[in-house]
Design a protein around this motif. Structure first.
Motif, PDB file in Angstrom:
ATOM      1  N   TYR A  74     -20.234  22.196  46.719  1.00  0.00           N
ATOM      2  CA  TYR A  74     -21.165  22.341  47.835  1.00  0.00           C
ATOM      3  C   TYR A  74     -21.407  20.971  48.461  1.00  0.00           C
ATOM      4  CZ  TYR A  74     -22.093  26.943  45.858  1.00  0.00           C
ATOM      5  OH  TYR A  74     -21.947  28.220  45.380  1.00  0.00           O
ATOM      6  N   SER A  75     -21.566  20.969  49.780  1.00  0.00           N
ATOM      7  CA  SER A  75     -21.941  19.738  50.474  1.00  0.00           C
ATOM      8  C   SER A  75     -23.007  20.086  51.510  1.00  0.00           C
ATOM      9  CB  SER A  75     -20.718  19.095  51.151  1.00  0.00           C
ATOM     10  OG  SER A  75     -20.315  19.865  52.270  1.00  0.00           O
ATOM     11  N   SER A  76     -23.735  19.080  51.927  1.00  0.00           N
ATOM     12  CA  SER A  76     -24.846  19.335  52.848  1.00  0.00           C
ATOM     13  C   SER A  76     -24.790  18.407  54.049  1.00  0.00           C
ATOM     14  CB  SER A  76     -26.182  19.140  52.130  1.00  0.00           C
ATOM     15  OG  SER A  76     -26.320  20.066  51.070  1.00  0.00           O
ATOM     16  N   SER A  77     -25.284  18.932  55.157  1.00  0.00           N
ATOM     17  CA  SER A  77     -25.511  18.137  56.358  1.00  0.00           C
ATOM     18  C   SER A  77     -26.936  18.438  56.792  1.00  0.00           C
ATOM     19  CB  SER A  77     -24.517  18.508  57.459  1.00  0.00           C
ATOM     20  OG  SER A  77     -24.784  17.788  58.636  1.00  0.00           O
ATOM     21  N   GLY A  78     -27.862  17.560  56.418  1.00  0.00           N
ATOM     22  CA  GLY A  78     -29.275  17.876  56.616  1.00  0.00           C
ATOM     23  C   GLY A  78     -29.656  19.020  55.691  1.00  0.00           C
ATOM     24  N   SER A  79     -30.248  20.071  56.250  1.00  0.00           N
ATOM     25  CA  SER A  79     -30.631  21.239  55.453  1.00  0.00           C
ATOM     26  C   SER A  79     -29.528  22.295  55.409  1.00  0.00           C
ATOM     27  CB  SER A  79     -31.911  21.856  56.036  1.00  0.00           C
ATOM     28  OG  SER A  79     -31.686  22.271  57.387  1.00  0.00           O
ATOM     29  N   TYR A  80     -28.431  22.018  56.102  1.00  0.00           N
ATOM     30  CA  TYR A  80     -27.331  22.999  56.174  1.00  0.00           C
ATOM     31  C   TYR A  80     -26.387  22.789  54.987  1.00  0.00           C
ATOM     32  CZ  TYR A  80     -24.094  26.195  58.524  1.00  0.00           C
ATOM     33  OH  TYR A  80     -23.308  27.267  58.847  1.00  0.00           O
ATOM     34  N   ARG A  81     -26.014  23.892  54.302  1.00  0.00           N
ATOM     35  CA  ARG A  81     -25.155  23.810  53.129  1.00  0.00           C
ATOM     36  C   ARG A  81     -23.796  24.450  53.390  1.00  0.00           C
ATOM     37  NH1 ARG A  81     -25.995  26.959  47.418  1.00  0.00           N
ATOM     38  NH2 ARG A  81     -25.150  28.636  48.725  1.00  0.00           N
ATOM     39  N   GLY A 138     -28.261  30.945  62.736  1.00  0.00           N
ATOM     40  CA  GLY A 138     -28.479  31.748  63.937  1.00  0.00           C
ATOM     41  C   GLY A 138     -27.248  31.772  64.809  1.00  0.00           C
ATOM     42  N   VAL A 139     -27.305  32.507  65.915  1.00  0.00           N
ATOM     43  CA  VAL A 139     -26.140  32.744  66.762  1.00  0.00           C
ATOM     44  C   VAL A 139     -25.576  31.460  67.363  1.00  0.00           C
ATOM     45  CG1 VAL A 139     -26.747  35.117  67.335  1.00  0.00           C
ATOM     46  CG2 VAL A 139     -27.665  33.261  68.712  1.00  0.00           C
ATOM     47  N   GLU A 140     -26.418  30.419  67.460  1.00  0.00           N
ATOM     48  CA  GLU A 140     -25.911  29.170  68.034  1.00  0.00           C
ATOM     49  C   GLU A 140     -24.804  28.563  67.184  1.00  0.00           C
ATOM     50  OE1 GLU A 140     -29.284  28.209  65.264  1.00  0.00           O
ATOM     51  OE2 GLU A 140     -28.964  29.644  66.908  1.00  0.00           O
ATOM     52  N   ASP A 141     -24.749  28.936  65.913  1.00  0.00           N
ATOM     53  CA  ASP A 141     -23.701  28.428  65.023  1.00  0.00           C
ATOM     54  C   ASP A 141     -22.497  29.359  64.942  1.00  0.00           C
ATOM     55  OD1 ASP A 141     -24.972  26.077  64.320  1.00  0.00           O
ATOM     56  OD2 ASP A 141     -25.965  26.946  62.575  1.00  0.00           O
ATOM     57  N   TYR A 142     -22.567  30.537  65.581  1.00  0.00           N
ATOM     58  CA  TYR A 142     -21.507  31.537  65.425  1.00  0.00           C
ATOM     59  C   TYR A 142     -20.524  31.557  66.588  1.00  0.00           C
ATOM     60  CZ  TYR A 142     -24.962  33.135  62.014  1.00  0.00           C
ATOM     61  OH  TYR A 142     -25.876  33.194  60.988  1.00  0.00           O
ATOM     62  N   SER A 143     -20.878  30.950  67.723  1.00  0.00           N
ATOM     63  CA  SER A 143     -19.909  30.827  68.812  1.00  0.00           C
ATOM     64  C   SER A 143     -18.791  29.902  68.343  1.00  0.00           C
ATOM     65  CB  SER A 143     -20.576  30.256  70.063  1.00  0.00           C
ATOM     66  OG  SER A 143     -20.958  28.904  69.833  1.00  0.00           O
ATOM     67  N   ILE A 144     -17.673  29.901  69.062  1.00  0.00           N
ATOM     68  CA  ILE A 144     -16.559  29.040  68.655  1.00  0.00           C
ATOM     69  C   ILE A 144     -16.960  27.569  68.699  1.00  0.00           C
ATOM     70  CG2 ILE A 144     -14.213  28.299  69.208  1.00  0.00           C
ATOM     71  CD1 ILE A 144     -14.407  31.073  67.917  1.00  0.00           C
ATOM     72  N   GLN A 145     -17.627  27.154  69.774  1.00  0.00           N
ATOM     73  CA  GLN A 145     -18.045  25.751  69.863  1.00  0.00           C
ATOM     74  C   GLN A 145     -19.074  25.417  68.784  1.00  0.00           C
ATOM     75  OE1 GLN A 145     -16.667  23.354  72.168  1.00  0.00           O
ATOM     76  NE2 GLN A 145     -17.594  22.136  70.535  1.00  0.00           N
ATOM     77  N   GLY A 146     -19.967  26.376  68.495  1.00  0.00           N
ATOM     78  CA  GLY A 146     -20.942  26.169  67.430  1.00  0.00           C
ATOM     79  C   GLY A 146     -20.275  25.985  66.080  1.00  0.00           C
ATOM     80  N   GLN A 147     -19.238  26.796  65.815  1.00  0.00           N
ATOM     81  CA  GLN A 147     -18.503  26.667  64.558  1.00  0.00           C
ATOM     82  C   GLN A 147     -17.743  25.335  64.499  1.00  0.00           C
ATOM     83  OE1 GLN A 147     -16.643  30.196  62.742  1.00  0.00           O
ATOM     84  NE2 GLN A 147     -17.176  31.324  64.593  1.00  0.00           N
ATOM     85  N   VAL A 148     -17.185  24.926  65.636  1.00  0.00           N
ATOM     86  CA  VAL A 148     -16.487  23.633  65.687  1.00  0.00           C
ATOM     87  C   VAL A 148     -17.457  22.509  65.305  1.00  0.00           C
ATOM     88  CG1 VAL A 148     -15.454  21.925  67.245  1.00  0.00           C
ATOM     89  CG2 VAL A 148     -14.720  24.316  67.343  1.00  0.00           C
ATOM     90  N   ASN A 149     -18.653  22.553  65.852  1.00  0.00           N
ATOM     91  CA  ASN A 149     -19.646  21.514  65.559  1.00  0.00           C
ATOM     92  C   ASN A 149     -20.012  21.494  64.080  1.00  0.00           C
ATOM     93  OD1 ASN A 149     -19.648  20.935  68.300  1.00  0.00           O
ATOM     94  ND2 ASN A 149     -21.469  22.155  68.734  1.00  0.00           N
ATOM     95  N   ARG A 150     -20.184  22.686  63.492  1.00  0.00           N
ATOM     96  CA  ARG A 150     -20.522  22.762  62.073  1.00  0.00           C
ATOM     97  C   ARG A 150     -19.356  22.285  61.200  1.00  0.00           C
ATOM     98  NH1 ARG A 150     -25.785  22.435  60.964  1.00  0.00           N
ATOM     99  NH2 ARG A 150     -27.011  24.122  61.866  1.00  0.00           N
TER     100      ARG A 150
END
Length: 486
Positions: A74-81, A138-150
């Motif tokens: 597991y790795s984290s970026s802020g509170s995101y795992r 949330g949905v902001e992370d599920y778009s293609i650009q959102g997934q690219v950012n994550r």
């Protein structure tokens, strides 16, 4: 005295019997334990399959990961795992490999593929945003650009950004991988897109047609990739597999047991990746990709079509194309003629993809510089003329010195021996070609040698320095020795 000895013998015999009896009891107990285990294990499997069928698949995948030496981390970026597994050492000499799975799958989908990779290769498979062990936000992370950012956050979190790596993505993951390559080109050694989404396909499959009808009629309907019944799951398997296979009912139950609790999430993701912002994002960003691209597509893909209009043309003066002496044989002259050809068959009506090899690679590269608005992308395969190589070899030396009409040029053979020499320049491995084939090649080429000499003139082969680019060299490392761009 005799009685005492007899009593002693009797006592010793009793001790031996007791010890033997105790050993037998332990052996019998051990055998009963083994027998009980043999009986209990199948019962446990039946109970797990009946009560929690999805757990059986998870246990099986855990076993496969252990067998292949894959470690879940597991790795984290802020509170995101992020949840991922990896194998190999990050400091290995070869570039790392990051694999992105498709819609509604998880990192375990790569298990059947990983067994073919070298064990020393450092590879990483990550759960895409919201999938399996990665945070569901949330949905902001599920778009293609959102997934690219994550995914970029994930790359930074495990230090993959310290040197260029290979990126591989399939389906939705292919769309993300392609857009990532456009957004972060300096991070990649190459990108491989396996039947990627995000493209404006020339034809629609039955699946895409169904989606467009649902969108047109504003219906929710049943989405073929989000099954909720055995029948729908069987239909999804038929849709995703060229050779459909029949799954046992217990396996279907196990798959559904793992999928159904996530169906609400899958619908959210599906709406985002098929929405206006994501649907053709790879198509829109393709021109920004600078890393080498490898595309893999199944001929019988039922989800995303690969129907492609392919056009191959004889270059000016070659084959059946008109032979007009003069500037048509310079690189710029060939570019001009190719553009005339493009307009003559209507290829200019919408952007197209251009591929060129050797001399054709030089023409394709200059065409891309002069007519960039006509192209979605360009692939240059060992592009020859047009590059000032920092390393010289015999062939380039011959061309640059301008040995003239009387000298022998390796690319213009006149004897069987010269044919064999030319063939050795194009192949890394020496091939034994029958003399009959050699004679046949010579019979075809020899009548055109005067034309080849004119087209191969040093004055015509090399273009201005302003058009130079540092590109990968010829596979054999003999014909063109070039710098390699990062």
């Amino acid at each position: 005295m005799a009685d005492t000895r007899d009593d002693t013998r009797a006592g010793a015999g009793s001790d031996i019997l007791r010890r033997h009896s105790s050993g037998m009891e332990q052996s019998v107990s051990f055998l009963m334990f083994l027998g009980g285990s043999v009986l209990v294990l199948p019962i446990l499997v039946i109970l797990v399959t009946a009560l929690k069928p999805g757990l059986f698949i998870k246990i099986y995948n855990w076993y496969l990961r252990r067998k292949m030496g894959l470690v879940v981390r597991y790795s984290s970026s802020g509170s995101y795992r992020f949840c991922y597994f990896s194998r190999g050492a990050p400091e290995d000499a070869t570039p790392p490999l990051l694999l992105l799975h498709g819609f509604s799958a998880n990192k375990d989908m790569w298990l059947p593929i990983i067994k073919f990779f070298p064990k020393e290769q450092y590879l990483v498979c990550v759960d895409m945003p919201g999938h399996e062990g990665t945070s569901r936000t949330g949905v902001e992370d599920y778009s293609i650009q959102g997934q690219v950012n994550r995914i970029h956050q994930f790359v930074l979190s495990i230090g993959l950004d310290k040197r260029p790596f290979h990126l591989v993505g399939t389906s939705m993951g292919g769309n993300v991988a392609g857009v990532y390559a456009a957004c972060f080109p300096s991070h990649l050694s190459s990108v491989t897109l396996i039947c990627p989404g995000g493209l404006d396909y020339p034809t629609d499959t039955e699946f895409i047609t169904q989606l467009k009808e649902m969108e047109k009629n504003k219906q929710e309907g049943s989405i073929p990739l989000i099954p909720s019944t055995h029948r729908e799951l069987e239909e999804m398997v038929r849709l995703c597999c060229y050779t459909p296979f029949t799954l046992p009912r217990q396996v279907l139950r196990a798959l559904l047991d793992n999928r159904i609790p996530n169906n609400g999430f899958y619908k959210e993701v599906f709406r985002e990746i098929t929405g206006q912002q994501s649907r053709y994002l790879l198509q829109e960003k393709m021109h920004l990709i600078t890393a080498p691209v490898h595309v893999i597509w199944g001929k019988q893909d039922k989800l995303l079509p690969r129907n492609q209009c392919v056009v191959c043309v004889d270059m000016p003066g070659h084959g059946g194309t008109s032979r007009i002496h003069g500037d048509d044989y310079t690189i710029q002259g060939q570019v001009t003629r190719i553009h005339q050809f493009v307009k003559s068959i209507g290829l200019d009506k919408r952007p197209f993809y251009l591929v060129g090899i050797s001399m054709g690679g030089a023409v394709a590269g200059v065409y891309a510089a002069d007519y960039s608005s006509f192209l979605t992308g360009v692939t240059l395969i060992c592009p020859g003329p047009g590059l000032d190589s920092p390393v010289k070899n015999d062939i380039i030396g011959e061309l640059k010195e301008g040995l003239g009409q009387k000298a022998s040029i390796a690319l213009i053979p006149t004897t069987p021996e010269e044919i064999r020499r030319m063939m050795s320049l194009f192949s890394c491995t020496e091939r034994k070609v029958p003399s009959l084939i050699i004679r046949g090649i010579l019979d075809i080429k020899r009548p055109n040698n005067v034309f080849y000499r004119e087209a191969c003139s040093p004055f015509r082969c090399f273009v201005a320095e302003s058009r130079q680019a540092k590109l990968s060299g010829h596979a054999a490392g003999q014909l063109w020795s070039l710098s390699v761009a990062g």
